[in-house]
Design a protein around this motif. Structure first.
Motif, PDB file in Angstrom:
ATOM      1  N   HIS A 253       0.861  -1.195   0.000  1.00  0.00           N
ATOM      2  CA  HIS A 253       0.000   0.000   0.000  1.00  0.00           C
ATOM      3  C   HIS A 253       0.885   1.228   0.000  1.00  0.00           C
ATOM      4  O   HIS A 253       1.766   1.355   0.848  1.00  0.00           O
ATOM      5  CB  HIS A 253      -0.915   0.004   1.223  1.00  0.00           C
ATOM      6  CG  HIS A 253      -2.162   0.823   1.031  1.00  0.00           C
ATOM      7  ND1 HIS A 253      -2.151   2.154   0.667  1.00  0.00           N
ATOM      8  CD2 HIS A 253      -3.474   0.487   1.144  1.00  0.00           C
ATOM      9  CE1 HIS A 253      -3.398   2.600   0.577  1.00  0.00           C
ATOM     10  NE2 HIS A 253      -4.230   1.613   0.851  1.00  0.00           N
TER      11      HIS A 253
ATOM     12  N   ILE B  31      -2.028   2.183  -6.522  1.00  0.00           N
ATOM     13  CA  ILE B  31      -2.019   2.583  -5.111  1.00  0.00           C
ATOM     14  C   ILE B  31      -1.653   1.402  -4.244  1.00  0.00           C
ATOM     15  O   ILE B  31      -0.879   1.503  -3.313  1.00  0.00           O
ATOM     16  CB  ILE B  31      -3.422   3.025  -4.622  1.00  0.00           C
ATOM     17  CG1 ILE B  31      -3.857   4.339  -5.197  1.00  0.00           C
ATOM     18  CG2 ILE B  31      -3.465   3.100  -3.112  1.00  0.00           C
ATOM     19  CD1 ILE B  31      -5.121   4.866  -4.524  1.00  0.00           C
ATOM     20  N   MET B  32      -2.292   0.279  -4.523  1.00  0.00           N
ATOM     21  CA  MET B  32      -2.116  -0.861  -3.627  1.00  0.00           C
ATOM     22  C   MET B  32      -2.296  -2.174  -4.380  1.00  0.00           C
ATOM     23  O   MET B  32      -2.820  -2.202  -5.486  1.00  0.00           O
ATOM     24  CB  MET B  32      -3.091  -0.768  -2.463  1.00  0.00           C
ATOM     25  CG  MET B  32      -4.548  -0.709  -2.845  1.00  0.00           C
ATOM     26  SD  MET B  32      -5.286  -2.317  -3.048  1.00  0.00           S
ATOM     27  CE  MET B  32      -5.014  -2.968  -1.433  1.00  0.00           C
TER      28      MET B  32
ATOM     29  N   LEU C 190      -8.957  -3.720   4.385  1.00  0.00           N
ATOM     30  CA  LEU C 190      -8.039  -2.605   4.123  1.00  0.00           C
ATOM     31  C   LEU C 190      -8.783  -1.294   3.912  1.00  0.00           C
ATOM     32  O   LEU C 190      -8.327  -0.235   4.333  1.00  0.00           O
ATOM     33  CB  LEU C 190      -7.201  -2.898   2.873  1.00  0.00           C
ATOM     34  CG  LEU C 190      -6.025  -3.830   3.074  1.00  0.00           C
ATOM     35  CD1 LEU C 190      -5.526  -4.360   1.736  1.00  0.00           C
ATOM     36  CD2 LEU C 190      -4.900  -3.091   3.792  1.00  0.00           C
TER      37      LEU C 190
ATOM     38  N   PHE D  80      -5.411   4.554   6.699  1.00  0.00           N
ATOM     39  CA  PHE D  80      -5.027   5.401   5.561  1.00  0.00           C
ATOM     40  C   PHE D  80      -6.142   6.410   5.352  1.00  0.00           C
ATOM     41  O   PHE D  80      -7.319   6.098   5.577  1.00  0.00           O
ATOM     42  CB  PHE D  80      -4.913   4.563   4.274  1.00  0.00           C
ATOM     43  CG  PHE D  80      -3.745   3.632   4.228  1.00  0.00           C
ATOM     44  CD1 PHE D  80      -2.486   4.082   3.844  1.00  0.00           C
ATOM     45  CD2 PHE D  80      -3.902   2.296   4.540  1.00  0.00           C
ATOM     46  CE1 PHE D  80      -1.410   3.210   3.783  1.00  0.00           C
ATOM     47  CE2 PHE D  80      -2.829   1.422   4.486  1.00  0.00           C
ATOM     48  CZ  PHE D  80      -1.581   1.877   4.104  1.00  0.00           C
TER      49      PHE D  80
ATOM     50  N   MET E 190     -11.419   5.548   8.261  1.00  0.00           N
ATOM     51  CA  MET E 190     -10.308   5.291   7.350  1.00  0.00           C
ATOM     52  C   MET E 190     -10.781   5.071   5.918  1.00  0.00           C
ATOM     53  O   MET E 190     -11.868   4.554   5.684  1.00  0.00           O
ATOM     54  CB  MET E 190      -9.545   4.086   7.876  1.00  0.00           C
ATOM     55  CG  MET E 190      -8.935   4.389   9.240  1.00  0.00           C
ATOM     56  SD  MET E 190      -8.478   2.917  10.180  1.00  0.00           S
ATOM     57  CE  MET E 190      -9.926   2.721  11.176  1.00  0.00           C
ATOM     58  N   THR E 191      -9.944   5.484   4.983  1.00  0.00           N
ATOM     59  CA  THR E 191     -10.299   5.351   3.564  1.00  0.00           C
ATOM     60  C   THR E 191      -9.121   4.768   2.779  1.00  0.00           C
ATOM     61  O   THR E 191      -8.567   5.399   1.893  1.00  0.00           O
ATOM     62  CB  THR E 191     -10.704   6.718   2.966  1.00  0.00           C
ATOM     63  OG1 THR E 191      -9.661   7.678   3.241  1.00  0.00           O
ATOM     64  CG2 THR E 191     -11.990   7.232   3.575  1.00  0.00           C
ATOM     65  N   GLY E 192      -8.753   3.554   3.154  1.00  0.00           N
ATOM     66  CA  GLY E 192      -7.644   2.897   2.468  1.00  0.00           C
ATOM     67  C   GLY E 192      -8.119   2.139   1.241  1.00  0.00           C
ATOM     68  O   GLY E 192      -9.246   2.305   0.791  1.00  0.00           O
ATOM     69  N   GLY E 193      -7.242   1.269   0.746  1.00  0.00           N
ATOM     70  CA  GLY E 193      -7.612   0.403  -0.368  1.00  0.00           C
ATOM     71  C   GLY E 193      -7.459   1.083  -1.712  1.00  0.00           C
ATOM     72  O   GLY E 193      -7.067   2.219  -1.797  1.00  0.00           O
TER      73      GLY E 193
END
Lengths: 146, 82
Positions: free
Chosen positions: A79, A90-91, A114, A120, B79-82
């Motif tokens: 990531h 991005i990942m 995730l 993030f 959170m706003t990952g991915g």
């Protein structure tokens, strides 16, 4: 199992090849790569912030959970953070298992977790200014299926 | 002494990424009350707790969680990952 949280770009093809070389006994490998969307010019760049330390711990805990549910031979999560432009990866998630159902399920599980449990935060930079991306209810709902 | 960290728009509203806070607050919610009372920028950042998440020593926690023994508290939006 490998977790990489980095600003540097990565090559999804090279990562997939290296991952496959390490799991000769697998019957199935699933890889997923997420890219920065441009949304037709609305997004010029994306800035991704994270919580060093907690990020690595949270992802390692997700990998442990996945390994407890499916017979994973290996898994990989990469990531990026920092400034990215549309089209950039991005990942990436990769899973290796004896059968495809297990590899697909584990990859989806990791993706869902995730999205809303790894620390993030994305900020979109566009012609109209910069804005933090709001979390979606659908991302939270996605966790209930696991 | 507790290390308090802020991320994303919480960091921007408060204007700091982290700070050391001298507190005897028994819970996260009590710490939030102390921070809110400091200055307007803190009151704004902590105006709506449903829009915030908290981690204690890098594990997600609830706002009613006790602070005893905790070294690091982090406040951030979902959170706003991915």
């Amino acid at each position: 199992m490998r977790v990489a949280v980095q600003t540097a770009p990565f090559d999804p093809g090279a990562e997939a090849t290296a991952f496959a070389a390490g799991v000769a006994e697998a019957g199935a490998i699933v890889t997923f790569t997420g890219l920065v969307r441009g949304d037709g010019g609305r997004i010029a760049a994306m800035e991704i912030e994270h919580y060093p330390g907690m990020t690595e711990r949270a992802i390692a805990a997700m990998l442990d959970k996945a390994a407890g549910r499916w017979p994973l031979l290996d898994a990989l999560v990469i990531h990026r953070h920092g400034r990215l432009v549309p089209g950039e990866p991005i990942m990436m998630v990769a899973t290796a298992a004896p059968h495809r159902g297990e590899a697909f399920a584990a990859a989806e599980f990791l993706m869902d977790w995730l999205k809303s449990r790894a620390p993030f935060w994305k900020k979109e930079i566009g012609p109209g200014g910069a804005e933090w991306v709001a979390a979606k209810d659908s991302d939270e709902d996605a966790l209930t299926r696991w | 002494m507790i290390e308090v960290l802020y991320f994303a728009w919480v960091r921007e509203r408060i204007g700091l990424p982290r700070e050391k806070v001298e507190t005897a607050a028994p819970t996260v919610a009590a710490l939030v009350e102390e921070l809110r009372a400091r200055e307007e920028r803190y009151a704004l950042a902590f105006a709506d707790l449903t829009a915030l998440r908290v981690a204690l020593d890098q594990e997600l926690a609830a706002f009613n969680a006790p602070l005893a023994g905790v070294r690091e508290v982090a406040f951030f939006p979902p959170m706003t990952g991915g």
